[in-house]
Scaffold this active site. Structure first.
Site, short mmCIF file in Angstrom:
data_model
loop_
_atom_site.label_atom_id
_atom_site.label_comp_id
_atom_site.label_asym_id
_atom_site.label_seq_id
_atom_site.Cartn_x
_atom_site.Cartn_y
_atom_site.Cartn_z
N LYS A 134 0.82 -1.21 0.00
CA LYS A 134 0.00 0.00 0.00
C LYS A 134 0.85 1.26 0.00
O LYS A 134 0.45 2.28 -0.54
CB LYS A 134 -0.95 0.00 1.20
CG LYS A 134 -2.12 -0.96 1.00
CD LYS A 134 -3.34 -0.51 1.78
CE LYS A 134 -4.52 -1.41 1.46
NZ LYS A 134 -5.71 -1.11 2.24
N LYS A 175 -5.58 -11.62 -6.64
CA LYS A 175 -6.88 -11.72 -5.99
C LYS A 175 -7.86 -10.69 -6.59
O LYS A 175 -7.46 -9.58 -6.93
CB LYS A 175 -6.65 -11.41 -4.50
CG LYS A 175 -7.87 -11.53 -3.62
CD LYS A 175 -7.47 -11.28 -2.16
CE LYS A 175 -8.49 -10.39 -1.50
NZ LYS A 175 -8.31 -10.23 -0.06
N LYS A 211 -11.27 -4.73 -5.14
CA LYS A 211 -11.89 -3.47 -5.50
C LYS A 211 -10.84 -2.39 -5.77
O LYS A 211 -11.14 -1.38 -6.37
CB LYS A 211 -12.87 -3.02 -4.42
CG LYS A 211 -12.27 -2.89 -3.03
CD LYS A 211 -13.33 -2.85 -1.94
CE LYS A 211 -12.66 -3.00 -0.57
NZ LYS A 211 -13.56 -3.46 0.46
#
Ligand code: TRP
Length: 334
Positions: free
Chosen positions: A116, A198, A201
């Site tokens: 991130k 994976k 969103k």
């Protein structure tokens, strides 16, 4: 079973985007089946969401929509404690304490933090870094035995165990050590466009991600475009044929068919038959959930009653643990 003896389960999903097919098949669908055997807590992890900048109106709307979707997916608010994380102040309170029992080095080893902070290099804030201590608080407040998570969250549950063990080592038995509870392999849904990753969103390629609230034509388009391989046979082989294998997994979870049965069903037929069939199956599976979510979203009074009740129940359990912790570390009781 006696309430006292039931094992405790806690999990949560960040309302930082619409709910995906991956979250439904990989998480919520399984949660709904646990309600009778466990004492279950599920939250809208809104405090986690703001580690990445959010549009306030969107966050507010998605938090309530996520609650509606949880219920539409079969989570019964009578049998499960469903709440909004920020409604239970103990999460923020315990996370501060746990921050002081979490090592800098441990946090730097978190894979999700590394990823991130690369994705959001303009906003590497302290919350993004200490997020696992908040997640540990989420789990430990309820003395959870099991934490259903995807493989990507396993490292955070392990860190939670380490923090809890360290704290217990100093102060005695305060926290239950939780275990990650990883769903069966069949439920790990991968992206339709990059099946090595994976379904997420936050994937920049939105063709790979199906949402629970997607209209049928969008779902069909995404499945028809799903990346496969240059063979033609429908055969399960996650290494050589990740795209086809992912579609088979989705089809298997939706229909209950085994991989062998699916191979049989599509023997001699190409991907041109297979992909739309999976799409149609998903459309039909999601249709009642979408319609029920839409109906619930309009019933604001009901949703408010659910999250108020959830917050009250969660607070009473969480505060008990928090009081114990405050006493142990030496805070004066009020
Ligand atoms: N960190 C999780 C995720 O990003 C969401 C989450 C927050 C969670 N707190 C939790 C999951 C506690 C399980 C238990 O997916």
């Amino acid at each position: 079973m006696d309430e006292q003896q039931k094992k405790v389960i806690l999990s949560g999903i960040q309302p930082s985007g619409a709910l995906t097919l991956g979250s439904y098949l990989g998480a919520i669908k399984n949660w709904a089946e646990l309600a009778d055997s466990y004492d279950c807590y599920y939250m809208m992890a809104d405090m986690h969401s703001i580690t990445v900048r959010q549009n306030p109106a969107d966050l507010r709307r998605r938090t309530v929509e996520q609650l509606a979707a949880y219920i539409a997916c079969g989570l019964d608010p009578q049998k499960n404690t469903i709440f909004v994380q920020s409604h239970v102040p103990a999460h923020a309170q315990l996370s501060w304490v746990l921050n002081c029992y979490t090592m800098f080095g441990e946090l730097t080893r978190m894979t999700q933090y590394k990823m991130k902070s690369e994705q959001h290099s303009d906003n590497i804030n302290a919350g993004l870094f200490t997020y696992p201590a908040l997640m540990a608080a989420d789990i430990l407040l309820y003395q959870a035995d099991l934490v259903p998570v995807g493989g990507d969250q396993k490292q955070h549950v392990e860190l939670t165990r380490n923090i809890a063990g360290r704290f217990n080592g100093i102060y005695g038995d305060v926290f239950k050590l939780p275990e990650p509870y990883i769903p069966a392999v069949g439920a790990r849904v991968m992206s339709l466009s990059t099946p090595e990753n994976k379904m997420s969103k936050s994937d920049p390629d939105q063709n790979g991600c199906v949402y629970v609230m997607d209209p049928p034509e969008d779902i069909m388009r995404k499945f028809k475009r799903a990346v496969t391989d240059c063979e033609t046979s429908v055969r399960y082989d996650p290494v050589e044929k990740p795209g086809v294998s992912n579609l088979m997994q989705i089809y298997s979870v939706c229909t209950g068919a085994t991989f062998a049965q699916i191979e049989q069903e599509f023997a001699g037929r190409g991907y041109g038959d297979f992909k739309p069939k999976v799409g149609e199956t998903v459309v039909e599976m999601l249709r009642p959930i979408r319609e029920e979510t839409q109906r619930l979203i309009k019933d604001k009074a009901y949703l408010e009653a659910v999250y108020k009740d959830g917050a009250a129940r969660a607070c009473s359990v969480a505060n008990k643990t928090l009081r114990k912790v405050y006493k142990k570390v030496g805070f004066v009781a009020l």
